[in-house]
Design a protein around this motif. Structure first.
Motif, PDB file in Angstrom:
ATOM      1  N   ARG A  28      45.666  47.519  39.666  1.00 32.46           N
ATOM      2  CA  ARG A  28      43.858  47.241  40.689  1.00 32.46           C
ATOM      3  C   ARG A  28      43.970  46.254  40.694  1.00 32.46           C
ATOM      4  O   ARG A  28      42.823  45.969  41.186  1.00 32.46           O
ATOM      5  CB  ARG A  28      44.090  47.753  38.717  1.00 32.46           C
ATOM      6  CG  ARG A  28      42.011  48.761  38.992  1.00 32.46           C
ATOM      7  CD  ARG A  28      41.417  48.649  36.913  1.00 32.46           C
ATOM      8  NE  ARG A  28      39.992  48.911  37.524  1.00 32.46           N
ATOM      9  CZ  ARG A  28      39.136  48.904  36.597  1.00 32.46           C
ATOM     10  NH1 ARG A  28      39.752  49.510  35.473  1.00 32.46           N
ATOM     11  NH2 ARG A  28      38.050  49.628  36.632  1.00 32.46           N
ATOM     12  N   ALA A  29      44.261  44.955  39.364  1.00 27.32           N
ATOM     13  CA  ALA A  29      44.069  43.258  40.262  1.00 27.32           C
ATOM     14  C   ALA A  29      44.196  43.861  41.659  1.00 27.32           C
ATOM     15  O   ALA A  29      43.423  42.921  41.808  1.00 27.32           O
ATOM     16  CB  ALA A  29      44.954  42.572  39.323  1.00 27.32           C
ATOM     17  N   ALA A  30      45.641  43.984  41.954  1.00 23.29           N
ATOM     18  CA  ALA A  30      46.347  42.968  42.782  1.00 23.29           C
ATOM     19  C   ALA A  30      45.134  44.336  44.575  1.00 23.29           C
ATOM     20  O   ALA A  30      44.521  43.430  44.700  1.00 23.29           O
ATOM     21  CB  ALA A  30      47.549  44.329  43.363  1.00 23.29           C
ATOM     22  N   ALA A  31      44.918  45.620  44.048  1.00 19.54           N
ATOM     23  CA  ALA A  31      43.561  46.079  44.966  1.00 19.54           C
ATOM     24  C   ALA A  31      42.552  44.965  44.662  1.00 19.54           C
ATOM     25  O   ALA A  31      42.175  45.676  45.868  1.00 19.54           O
ATOM     26  CB  ALA A  31      43.352  47.428  44.223  1.00 19.54           C
ATOM     27  N   LEU A  32      41.496  44.422  44.088  1.00 24.57           N
ATOM     28  CA  LEU A  32      40.927  44.381  43.616  1.00 24.57           C
ATOM     29  C   LEU A  32      40.488  43.113  44.766  1.00 24.57           C
ATOM     30  O   LEU A  32      39.970  42.048  45.801  1.00 24.57           O
ATOM     31  CB  LEU A  32      40.918  43.391  42.364  1.00 24.57           C
ATOM     32  CG  LEU A  32      40.193  45.192  41.495  1.00 24.57           C
ATOM     33  CD1 LEU A  32      39.505  43.569  39.956  1.00 24.57           C
ATOM     34  CD2 LEU A  32      38.339  45.403  41.991  1.00 24.57           C
ATOM     35  N   LEU A  33      42.185  41.889  44.424  1.00 22.89           N
ATOM     36  CA  LEU A  33      42.157  41.337  45.466  1.00 22.89           C
ATOM     37  C   LEU A  33      42.176  41.276  46.903  1.00 22.89           C
ATOM     38  O   LEU A  33      41.563  40.286  47.946  1.00 22.89           O
ATOM     39  CB  LEU A  33      43.226  40.511  44.845  1.00 22.89           C
ATOM     40  CG  LEU A  33      43.713  39.230  43.958  1.00 22.89           C
ATOM     41  CD1 LEU A  33      45.388  39.255  43.295  1.00 22.89           C
ATOM     42  CD2 LEU A  33      42.965  38.378  44.039  1.00 22.89           C
ATOM     43  N   ARG A  34      43.118  42.466  47.601  1.00 20.76           N
ATOM     44  CA  ARG A  34      43.162  42.862  48.479  1.00 20.76           C
ATOM     45  C   ARG A  34      42.078  42.934  49.174  1.00 20.76           C
ATOM     46  O   ARG A  34      41.847  42.933  50.693  1.00 20.76           O
ATOM     47  CB  ARG A  34      43.685  43.981  48.981  1.00 20.76           C
ATOM     48  CG  ARG A  34      45.506  43.689  48.672  1.00 20.76           C
ATOM     49  CD  ARG A  34      46.286  44.837  49.186  1.00 20.76           C
ATOM     50  NE  ARG A  34      45.983  46.217  48.227  1.00 20.76           N
ATOM     51  CZ  ARG A  34      46.619  46.651  47.747  1.00 20.76           C
ATOM     52  NH1 ARG A  34      47.736  45.906  46.697  1.00 20.76           N
ATOM     53  NH2 ARG A  34      46.314  47.434  46.493  1.00 20.76           N
ATOM     54  N   ALA A  35      41.191  43.148  48.654  1.00 23.01           N
ATOM     55  CA  ALA A  35      39.193  44.095  48.672  1.00 23.01           C
ATOM     56  C   ALA A  35      38.734  42.657  48.889  1.00 23.01           C
ATOM     57  O   ALA A  35      37.297  43.168  49.098  1.00 23.01           O
ATOM     58  CB  ALA A  35      38.973  44.874  47.565  1.00 23.01           C
ATOM     59  N   GLY A  36      39.148  41.235  48.801  1.00 22.19           N
ATOM     60  CA  GLY A  36      38.084  40.143  48.817  1.00 22.19           C
ATOM     61  C   GLY A  36      37.866  40.299  47.350  1.00 22.19           C
ATOM     62  O   GLY A  36      36.815  38.593  47.810  1.00 22.19           O
ATOM     63  N   GLU A  37      38.169  40.137  46.787  1.00 23.65           N
ATOM     64  CA  GLU A  37      37.459  39.679  44.896  1.00 23.65           C
ATOM     65  C   GLU A  37      37.289  39.118  44.611  1.00 23.65           C
ATOM     66  O   GLU A  37      39.497  38.554  44.785  1.00 23.65           O
ATOM     67  CB  GLU A  37      37.326  41.377  44.539  1.00 23.65           C
ATOM     68  CG  GLU A  37      36.201  42.529  44.594  1.00 23.65           C
ATOM     69  CD  GLU A  37      35.055  42.344  44.845  1.00 23.65           C
ATOM     70  OE1 GLU A  37      34.139  41.079  44.614  1.00 23.65           O
ATOM     71  OE2 GLU A  37      33.894  43.237  45.072  1.00 23.65           O
ATOM     72  N   LEU A  38      37.762  38.407  43.508  1.00 24.81           N
ATOM     73  CA  LEU A  38      38.509  37.084  43.012  1.00 24.81           C
ATOM     74  C   LEU A  38      38.899  37.828  41.231  1.00 24.81           C
ATOM     75  O   LEU A  38      38.087  38.475  41.259  1.00 24.81           O
ATOM     76  CB  LEU A  38      36.906  35.944  42.406  1.00 24.81           C
ATOM     77  CG  LEU A  38      36.110  35.600  44.084  1.00 24.81           C
ATOM     78  CD1 LEU A  38      35.978  34.053  43.173  1.00 24.81           C
ATOM     79  CD2 LEU A  38      37.285  35.038  44.784  1.00 24.81           C
ATOM     80  N   VAL A  39      40.332  37.430  41.545  1.00 23.66           N
ATOM     81  CA  VAL A  39      40.399  37.883  40.383  1.00 23.66           C
ATOM     82  C   VAL A  39      41.156  36.729  39.444  1.00 23.66           C
ATOM     83  O   VAL A  39      42.111  36.102  39.798  1.00 23.66           O
ATOM     84  CB  VAL A  39      41.139  39.289  40.094  1.00 23.66           C
ATOM     85  CG1 VAL A  39      42.543  39.247  39.050  1.00 23.66           C
ATOM     86  CG2 VAL A  39      41.267  40.000  40.675  1.00 23.66           C
ATOM     87  N   ALA A  40      41.058  35.966  38.025  1.00 25.69           N
ATOM     88  CA  ALA A  40      42.078  35.734  37.004  1.00 25.69           C
ATOM     89  C   ALA A  40      43.282  35.774  36.659  1.00 25.69           C
ATOM     90  O   ALA A  40      43.452  37.379  36.340  1.00 25.69           O
ATOM     91  CB  ALA A  40      40.967  35.043  36.562  1.00 25.69           C
ATOM     92  N   PHE A  41      43.915  35.085  36.831  1.00 29.98           N
ATOM     93  CA  PHE A  41      45.711  35.566  36.558  1.00 29.98           C
ATOM     94  C   PHE A  41      45.838  34.351  35.810  1.00 29.98           C
ATOM     95  O   PHE A  41      45.680  33.547  35.824  1.00 29.98           O
ATOM     96  CB  PHE A  41      46.691  36.259  37.689  1.00 29.98           C
ATOM     97  CG  PHE A  41      46.344  34.881  38.774  1.00 29.98           C
ATOM     98  CD1 PHE A  41      47.939  34.523  38.685  1.00 29.98           C
ATOM     99  CD2 PHE A  41      45.464  34.627  40.140  1.00 29.98           C
ATOM    100  CE1 PHE A  41      48.145  33.542  39.618  1.00 29.98           C
ATOM    101  CE2 PHE A  41      45.589  33.559  40.377  1.00 29.98           C
ATOM    102  CZ  PHE A  41      47.109  32.863  40.430  1.00 29.98           C
TER     103      PHE A  41
END
Length: 323
Positions: free
Chosen positions: A12-25
């Motif tokens: 789910r986090a990876a899909a957000l990144l690919r969609a141009g969203e920001l994800v802290a990790f």
């Protein structure tokens, strides 16, 4: 709303990144604020979320050395360091390859890129699942204390980013060492999780040619984390404290000085690894608790400058810089 994702939600986090969203990790150093490094709008959103000066480059994260070296020109020294320290807390600044896919904004318009392969298993899983290079500065508002837990990220960036992938507390606690190999020499731009002595054991002597104040004044920063006033709590910071007043909070290293209005112990046993892992959490706690109690400043006990101590002192000097 910023989503708090568990370790089982990497896809789910990876899909957000690919969609141009920001994800802290999580990484082994601190939490990073991730964006698809090829997506200029996503990279711009990192600067916006952090309030970060655009002349300060971002580190690009990759799942392995082969992926990193597709975007930059790596010489024998870079490959030797990657073999020795990757995955791990070492960032290499290298020339961009012709046809490099990384957006120019991620490198602040320079002809170089800062690249690394993090050691945290969740970070590597996220990078593999996302299948994009990830620009990832520390996941905090620019100039504030770097985050070592998911809760720290939410404290500073909640509502500003799409999600936080929670991997628990970071093990190292200070950012990666940054080494510039782009100009033919080897210049230590930022001390960090890999001590300079360990690097020199692989490639020989490294230098630090650009004082931080000069780099910031001329805006010729080649590396993340080179702002002079950085990692700064709201309370003033007093270094090399040999005593402490009742109106001061104390960041202790070794047996704590008596008399402080509040105390955070980095390592009573004077263990530099433990101190590094507890540094940013301590600055955050002392800043909040000191303000709550009406204290005037944070006093910091001396920390030796060898090994990880160099990175700790570097962060403390920035926290204490005029601003």
């Amino acid at each position: 709303m910023t989503l708090l994702l568990g370790p089982g939600e990497v896809d789910r986090a990876a899909a957000l990144l690919r969609a141009g969203e920001l994800v802290a990790f999580p990484t082994e150093t601190v939490y990073g604020l991730g964006a698809d490094a090829r997506n200029g709008r996503a990279v711009a959103a990192v600067f916006e979320a952090k309030g970060r000066p655009h002349f300060n480059p971002l580190i690009c994260h990759f799942p392995d050395a082969a992926a990193a070296f597709e975007e930059v020109l790596a010489d024998e020294r870079a490959r030797a360091l990657a073999e020795r320290f990757w995955p791990g807390p070492l960032t290499l600044v290298l020339p961009r390859r012709p046809g490099c896919q990384i957006d120019l904004l991620a490198g602040a318009g320079l002809d170089t890129l800062a690249v690394r392969v993090p050691a945290h298993p969740l970070a590597l899983a996220l990078l593999r699942a996302a299948a994009v290079p990830v620009a990832g500065p520390s996941a905090n508002r620019s100039g504030q204390v770097s985050p070592t837990t998911a809760e720290h990220v939410l404290d500073g960036l909640g509502g500003r980013i799409a999600a936080v992938l929670d991997g628990g507390p970071c093990a190292v606690g200070v950012e990666s060492t940054v080494l510039d190999l782009a100009a033919g020499g080897a210049a230590l731009l930022r001390p960090g999780g890999v001590p300079a002595e360990a690097i020199e054991a692989v490639i020989g002597r490294v230098s630090r040619p650009v004082p931080l104040a000069a780099a910031e004044a001329t805006r010729t920063l080649r590396s993340p984390g080179m702002m002079l006033s950085h990692y700064a709590p709201s309370l003033p910071v007093r270094l090399e404290a040999r005593d402490v007043a009742p109106d001061e909070a104390l960041l202790a290293f070794g047996p704590a000085l008596p008399g402080a209005g509040a105390t955070w112990q980095m390592s009573e046993a004077r263990d530099l690894r433990e101190a590094a892992a507890r540094l940013f959490a301590g600055l955050r706690w002392l800043d909040a608790e000191g303000r709550r109690r009406g204290l005037k400043r944070i006093a910091v006990m001396p920390v030796p400058a060898e090994g990880l101590g160099a990175a700790i002192n570097d962060r403390l000097e920035r926290a204490a810089a005029p601003r």
